[in-house]
Scaffold this motif. Structure first.
Motif, short mmCIF file in Angstrom:
data_model
loop_
_atom_site.label_atom_id
_atom_site.label_comp_id
_atom_site.label_asym_id
_atom_site.label_seq_id
_atom_site.Cartn_x
_atom_site.Cartn_y
_atom_site.Cartn_z
N LEU A 1 0.04 6.40 11.08
CA LEU A 1 -1.08 5.68 10.46
C LEU A 1 -2.36 5.86 11.24
N LYS A 2 -3.45 5.91 10.49
CA LYS A 2 -4.78 6.06 11.06
C LYS A 2 -5.63 4.85 10.67
N SER A 3 -6.73 4.66 11.38
CA SER A 3 -7.61 3.54 11.07
C SER A 3 -8.16 3.67 9.64
N ASP A 4 -8.32 4.90 9.16
CA ASP A 4 -8.81 5.11 7.79
C ASP A 4 -7.82 4.64 6.73
N ASP A 5 -6.59 4.38 7.12
CA ASP A 5 -5.60 3.88 6.17
C ASP A 5 -5.71 2.38 5.96
N THR A 6 -6.55 1.73 6.73
CA THR A 6 -6.75 0.29 6.58
C THR A 6 -7.28 -0.03 5.19
N ALA A 7 -6.58 -0.88 4.47
CA ALA A 7 -6.95 -1.22 3.10
C ALA A 7 -5.98 -2.25 2.55
N VAL A 8 -6.31 -2.78 1.39
CA VAL A 8 -5.33 -3.56 0.62
C VAL A 8 -4.58 -2.57 -0.27
N TYR A 9 -3.28 -2.60 -0.19
CA TYR A 9 -2.44 -1.68 -0.96
C TYR A 9 -1.88 -2.42 -2.17
N PHE A 10 -2.04 -1.79 -3.33
CA PHE A 10 -1.62 -2.39 -4.59
C PHE A 10 -0.51 -1.56 -5.23
N CYS A 11 0.45 -2.27 -5.77
CA CYS A 11 1.50 -1.65 -6.56
C CYS A 11 1.06 -1.65 -8.03
N ASN A 12 1.32 -0.54 -8.69
CA ASN A 12 0.98 -0.41 -10.11
C ASN A 12 2.17 0.17 -10.86
N ALA A 13 2.42 -0.34 -12.04
CA ALA A 13 3.50 0.20 -12.86
C ALA A 13 3.06 0.27 -14.31
N ARG A 14 3.43 1.34 -14.96
CA ARG A 14 3.23 1.45 -16.41
C ARG A 14 4.60 1.25 -17.04
N ALA A 15 4.72 0.17 -17.82
CA ALA A 15 6.03 -0.23 -18.28
C ALA A 15 5.97 -0.83 -19.68
N ARG A 16 7.16 -0.92 -20.29
CA ARG A 16 7.32 -1.62 -21.56
C ARG A 16 8.19 -2.85 -21.31
N GLU A 17 7.69 -4.01 -21.75
CA GLU A 17 8.49 -5.24 -21.58
C GLU A 17 9.74 -5.20 -22.44
N ARG A 18 9.57 -4.79 -23.67
CA ARG A 18 10.70 -4.69 -24.62
C ARG A 18 10.64 -3.31 -25.27
N SER A 19 11.68 -2.97 -26.01
CA SER A 19 11.76 -1.64 -26.62
C SER A 19 10.62 -1.41 -27.60
N TYR A 20 10.11 -2.50 -28.17
CA TYR A 20 9.06 -2.37 -29.17
C TYR A 20 7.66 -2.61 -28.59
N SER A 21 7.59 -2.85 -27.29
CA SER A 21 6.31 -3.15 -26.66
C SER A 21 5.52 -1.87 -26.41
N GLN B 1 -0.41 -8.19 -6.52
CA GLN B 1 -1.53 -8.93 -5.94
C GLN B 1 -2.12 -8.23 -4.71
N GLY B 2 -1.41 -7.25 -4.19
CA GLY B 2 -1.90 -6.49 -3.05
C GLY B 2 -1.35 -7.00 -1.73
N THR B 3 -1.23 -6.09 -0.78
CA THR B 3 -0.80 -6.45 0.58
C THR B 3 -1.71 -5.73 1.57
N GLN B 4 -2.17 -6.47 2.57
CA GLN B 4 -3.13 -5.93 3.53
C GLN B 4 -2.42 -5.07 4.58
N VAL B 5 -2.98 -3.89 4.79
CA VAL B 5 -2.54 -3.02 5.88
C VAL B 5 -3.74 -2.80 6.79
N THR B 6 -3.58 -3.14 8.05
CA THR B 6 -4.65 -2.97 9.02
C THR B 6 -4.15 -2.11 10.17
N VAL B 7 -4.86 -1.02 10.42
CA VAL B 7 -4.48 -0.10 11.49
C VAL B 7 -5.54 -0.18 12.58
N SER B 8 -5.15 -0.59 13.75
CA SER B 8 -6.10 -0.72 14.85
C SER B 8 -6.11 0.56 15.67
N SER B 9 -7.29 0.93 16.10
CA SER B 9 -7.42 2.19 16.86
C SER B 9 -7.34 1.92 18.36
#
Length: 121
Positions: free
Chosen positions: A85-105, A113-121
């Motif tokens: 990991l580098k200091s440039d990787d410091t950010a809030v990381y978000f998970c994203n998914a493209r999905a169907r709730e039901r077969s007809y959705s 909601q995001g999770t903070q990653v902080t890389v100290s140099s």
């Protein structure tokens, strides 16, 4: 309702490692793709790594060779192993998914909601 919950963020020194997890709850009918994005202050949200339904994987050039994305489809879970990991990787990381709730959705994009990653140099 599909819900994404990330975990595993934190503070780490440069050169260290972290592993992020993202669980998709709500028993979605299908998940087409799962992706990791990140956003740091003053910058646009950017794609870090993604997996498609056919097993395709792609990475941002800035993380190639250092980050590894994986999925456990049986558990609707995605991981991001982040090494060197580098200091440039410091950010809030978000998970994203493209999905169907039901077969007809319709295919819908969901975000965690995001999770903070902080890389100290």
């Amino acid at each position: 309702q599909v819900r994404l919950v990330e975990s595993g963020g934190g503070l780490v020194r440069a050169g260290g490692s972290l592993r992020l997890s993202c669980v998709a709850s709500g028993s979605p009918f299908s998940i087409e793709s799962m992706n990791w994005f990140r956003q740091s202050p003053g910058k646009q949200r950017e794609l870090v790594a993604g997996t498609g339904s056919g097993g395709t994987i792609n990475y941002a050039d800035s993380v190639k060779g250092r980050f590894t994305i994986s999925r456990d489809n049986a558990r609707n879970t995605m991981y991001l192993q982040m090494d060197s990991l580098k200091s440039d990787d410091t950010a809030v990381y978000f998970c994203n998914a493209r999905a169907r709730e039901r077969s007809y959705s319709s295919l819908t994009s969901y975000w965690g909601q995001g999770t903070q990653v902080t890389v100290s140099s």
